[in-house]
Design a protein around this motif. Sequence first.
Motif, PDB file in Angstrom:
ATOM      1  N   GLU A 167     -24.234 -23.733   6.975  1.00  0.00           N
ATOM      2  CA  GLU A 167     -24.679 -24.616   5.712  1.00  0.00           C
ATOM      3  C   GLU A 167     -26.234 -25.171   6.264  1.00  0.00           C
ATOM      4  O   GLU A 167     -26.901 -25.209   5.558  1.00  0.00           O
ATOM      5  CB  GLU A 167     -23.606 -25.659   5.926  1.00  0.00           C
ATOM      6  CG  GLU A 167     -24.058 -26.512   4.733  1.00  0.00           C
ATOM      7  CD  GLU A 167     -23.066 -27.770   4.516  1.00  0.00           C
ATOM      8  OE1 GLU A 167     -23.296 -28.569   3.663  1.00  0.00           O
ATOM      9  OE2 GLU A 167     -22.008 -27.635   5.257  1.00  0.00           O
ATOM     10  N   GLN A 168     -26.204 -25.483   7.609  1.00  0.00           N
ATOM     11  CA  GLN A 168     -27.691 -25.945   8.001  1.00  0.00           C
ATOM     12  C   GLN A 168     -28.805 -24.651   7.989  1.00  0.00           C
ATOM     13  O   GLN A 168     -29.730 -24.978   7.347  1.00  0.00           O
ATOM     14  CB  GLN A 168     -27.648 -26.297   9.381  1.00  0.00           C
ATOM     15  CG  GLN A 168     -28.813 -27.020   9.815  1.00  0.00           C
ATOM     16  CD  GLN A 168     -28.728 -27.638  11.163  1.00  0.00           C
ATOM     17  OE1 GLN A 168     -27.911 -27.124  12.101  1.00  0.00           O
ATOM     18  NE2 GLN A 168     -29.623 -28.362  11.806  1.00  0.00           N
TER      19      GLN A 168
ATOM     20  N   ASN B  66     -28.805 -22.514   5.748  1.00  0.00           N
ATOM     21  CA  ASN B  66     -28.972 -22.284   4.190  1.00  0.00           C
ATOM     22  C   ASN B  66     -29.955 -23.307   3.715  1.00  0.00           C
ATOM     23  O   ASN B  66     -30.990 -22.953   2.992  1.00  0.00           O
ATOM     24  CB  ASN B  66     -27.698 -22.290   3.278  1.00  0.00           C
ATOM     25  CG  ASN B  66     -26.822 -21.132   3.683  1.00  0.00           C
ATOM     26  OD1 ASN B  66     -27.178 -20.325   4.318  1.00  0.00           O
ATOM     27  ND2 ASN B  66     -25.507 -21.132   3.322  1.00  0.00           N
ATOM     28  N   LYS B  67     -29.524 -25.014   4.084  1.00  0.00           N
ATOM     29  CA  LYS B  67     -30.517 -25.726   3.865  1.00  0.00           C
ATOM     30  C   LYS B  67     -32.021 -25.550   4.170  1.00  0.00           C
ATOM     31  O   LYS B  67     -33.197 -25.944   3.579  1.00  0.00           O
ATOM     32  CB  LYS B  67     -30.057 -27.029   4.222  1.00  0.00           C
ATOM     33  CG  LYS B  67     -28.698 -27.491   3.668  1.00  0.00           C
ATOM     34  CD  LYS B  67     -28.126 -28.696   4.327  1.00  0.00           C
ATOM     35  CE  LYS B  67     -26.794 -29.066   3.301  1.00  0.00           C
ATOM     36  NZ  LYS B  67     -26.201 -30.553   3.929  1.00  0.00           N
ATOM     37  N   LEU B  68     -32.162 -25.212   5.528  1.00  0.00           N
ATOM     38  CA  LEU B  68     -33.659 -25.077   6.240  1.00  0.00           C
ATOM     39  C   LEU B  68     -34.087 -23.710   5.524  1.00  0.00           C
ATOM     40  O   LEU B  68     -35.518 -23.917   5.136  1.00  0.00           O
ATOM     41  CB  LEU B  68     -33.339 -24.486   7.539  1.00  0.00           C
ATOM     42  CG  LEU B  68     -33.061 -25.824   8.474  1.00  0.00           C
ATOM     43  CD1 LEU B  68     -32.886 -25.263   9.938  1.00  0.00           C
ATOM     44  CD2 LEU B  68     -34.007 -27.096   8.304  1.00  0.00           C
TER      45      LEU B  68
ATOM     46  N   GLN C 178     -33.697 -22.952   2.235  1.00  0.00           N
ATOM     47  CA  GLN C 178     -34.146 -23.462   0.921  1.00  0.00           C
ATOM     48  C   GLN C 178     -35.396 -24.156   1.066  1.00  0.00           C
ATOM     49  O   GLN C 178     -36.348 -24.190   0.352  1.00  0.00           O
ATOM     50  CB  GLN C 178     -33.019 -24.089   0.365  1.00  0.00           C
ATOM     51  CG  GLN C 178     -33.157 -24.729  -0.884  1.00  0.00           C
ATOM     52  CD  GLN C 178     -33.356 -23.396  -1.930  1.00  0.00           C
ATOM     53  OE1 GLN C 178     -32.582 -22.247  -1.958  1.00  0.00           O
ATOM     54  NE2 GLN C 178     -34.436 -23.554  -2.902  1.00  0.00           N
ATOM     55  N   LYS C 179     -35.396 -24.958   2.026  1.00  0.00           N
ATOM     56  CA  LYS C 179     -36.712 -25.895   2.189  1.00  0.00           C
ATOM     57  C   LYS C 179     -37.834 -24.992   2.501  1.00  0.00           C
ATOM     58  O   LYS C 179     -38.997 -25.351   2.006  1.00  0.00           O
ATOM     59  CB  LYS C 179     -36.407 -27.004   3.376  1.00  0.00           C
ATOM     60  CG  LYS C 179     -35.422 -27.997   2.980  1.00  0.00           C
ATOM     61  CD  LYS C 179     -35.161 -29.150   3.989  1.00  0.00           C
ATOM     62  CE  LYS C 179     -36.377 -29.894   4.088  1.00  0.00           C
ATOM     63  NZ  LYS C 179     -36.073 -31.133   4.898  1.00  0.00           N
TER      64      LYS C 179
ATOM     65  N   GLU D  75     -39.278 -23.624  -0.421  1.00  0.00           N
ATOM     66  CA  GLU D  75     -39.832 -24.726  -1.280  1.00  0.00           C
ATOM     67  C   GLU D  75     -41.186 -25.207  -0.869  1.00  0.00           C
ATOM     68  O   GLU D  75     -41.805 -25.968  -1.465  1.00  0.00           O
ATOM     69  CB  GLU D  75     -38.882 -25.780  -1.597  1.00  0.00           C
ATOM     70  CG  GLU D  75     -37.495 -25.341  -2.498  1.00  0.00           C
ATOM     71  CD  GLU D  75     -36.620 -26.415  -2.457  1.00  0.00           C
ATOM     72  OE1 GLU D  75     -36.622 -27.584  -1.886  1.00  0.00           O
ATOM     73  OE2 GLU D  75     -35.605 -26.319  -3.256  1.00  0.00           O
TER      74      GLU D  75
ATOM     75  N   GLU E 280     -38.373 -28.668  11.378  1.00  0.00           N
ATOM     76  CA  GLU E 280     -37.461 -27.726  10.737  1.00  0.00           C
ATOM     77  C   GLU E 280     -37.948 -26.340  10.898  1.00  0.00           C
ATOM     78  O   GLU E 280     -37.025 -25.283  10.828  1.00  0.00           O
ATOM     79  CB  GLU E 280     -37.225 -28.235   9.276  1.00  0.00           C
ATOM     80  CG  GLU E 280     -36.598 -29.479   9.240  1.00  0.00           C
ATOM     81  CD  GLU E 280     -36.594 -30.214   7.989  1.00  0.00           C
ATOM     82  OE1 GLU E 280     -35.781 -31.071   7.668  1.00  0.00           O
ATOM     83  OE2 GLU E 280     -37.530 -29.990   7.129  1.00  0.00           O
TER      84      GLU E 280
ATOM     85  N   THR F 273     -28.355 -17.344   1.784  1.00  0.00           N
ATOM     86  CA  THR F 273     -26.966 -17.740   1.955  1.00  0.00           C
ATOM     87  C   THR F 273     -26.259 -16.633   2.620  1.00  0.00           C
ATOM     88  O   THR F 273     -26.624 -15.364   2.834  1.00  0.00           O
ATOM     89  CB  THR F 273     -26.031 -17.990   0.564  1.00  0.00           C
ATOM     90  OG1 THR F 273     -25.787 -16.427   0.118  1.00  0.00           O
ATOM     91  CG2 THR F 273     -26.835 -18.755   0.017  1.00  0.00           C
TER      92      THR F 273
END
Length: 367
Positions: free
Chosen positions: A4-5, A7-9, A11-12, A15, A22, A79
């Motif tokens: 999950e972490q 995936n979040k990194l 995505q950032k 963007e 990070e 993902t």
Amino acid sequence: MEQEQINKLAQKFLEGTATDAEQKMLHDWYDGINTHEELPVDGEALRLRMQQAIANRTAKRRPWIKRLAAAAAVLLVITAGTYLLQRNKPVQTTKTHPYKEDAAPGTNKAILTLYDGTTIELDSSKNGALGKQGNTTILKTAGGQLAYQSNDQPASQEVHYNKVVTPRGGQYQIMLPDGTKVWLNAESSLYFPAEFTGKERNVKLTGEAYFEVAHNAQAPFIVSVADVDVEVLGTHFNVMAYADEHAIKTSLFEGAVKIKDNLLRPGQQMQVYKDGRFKVVTDPFMEDAIAWKDGMFVFNNDNLDNIMRRLSRWYDVEISFSTDKIRNNEFTGQISRHEKLSEVLKMLELTDAVHFEIERKKIIAMP
């Protein structure tokens, strides 16, 4: 690091909002999975995607490459279910299939033709002196570069012209007698004198080359490409002039060049079309004009037709499309030019927007 972490990194990162810390965490995680001998399917796919999305940290960064890092880098898995981004939209993908055949990446190879017609295969010749013309000694350096070394004597009256040709799947670096450095891309040629005499330094180019021109205000450096002349004093620029491209593109990185009475500034690009029309692009994506010199393919909303022409020259393969409908599919991303052809095709296939077959020396692209 938990999925999950990750995936979040990721995505950032896509963007352009990931902090330095990070990004370092993402780099460290990527380096970690790269050291495993065996990886789960999703981990292996993610490793392939990170090769494209994360810039080569050993290469010099330039101001304009920040736009690539801030954009949604295509083909980055975000993902565990192998979702990819193509033109900023998430796409569910299928697994790639193994290819029956493959092609190795290009290497440093070229043929030097002297003024008397003698040819020298530079990649197989030994380091050291290759010959002498007038007051200039021709050398192959320990680094594999072709160099022309003047003995500072008065220039000879007779000018001897040489030619360096790179085949498909080849590239080479040359140092001209005035100290100018030239990187010659695949399927290209440079015609030049063994000594520069007179009020101008003239060379002729086909294909593509990157120049770092030695400054000499008394003798402008002129690159002739077809019926286009690029005039400079001392500067860094790239000229792409393949016959199968729609325009001759000159991209300026440092200094100034003049083309058709137009003075380019750093960060600008001149495009001259085959019908004589031309335009100055004031805000082009510059990284894709120089990435090849640094050992990378960089795509910025490039259509598949354009991408496949580049692959064709570097891997010395023919290209075929099963349908013209996929020629204009656009991709953004990057990958090392040192990868085998199959690795590049796998990354494109993971978008599920295109698939490939390799038959001997031919790539077939299909939906």
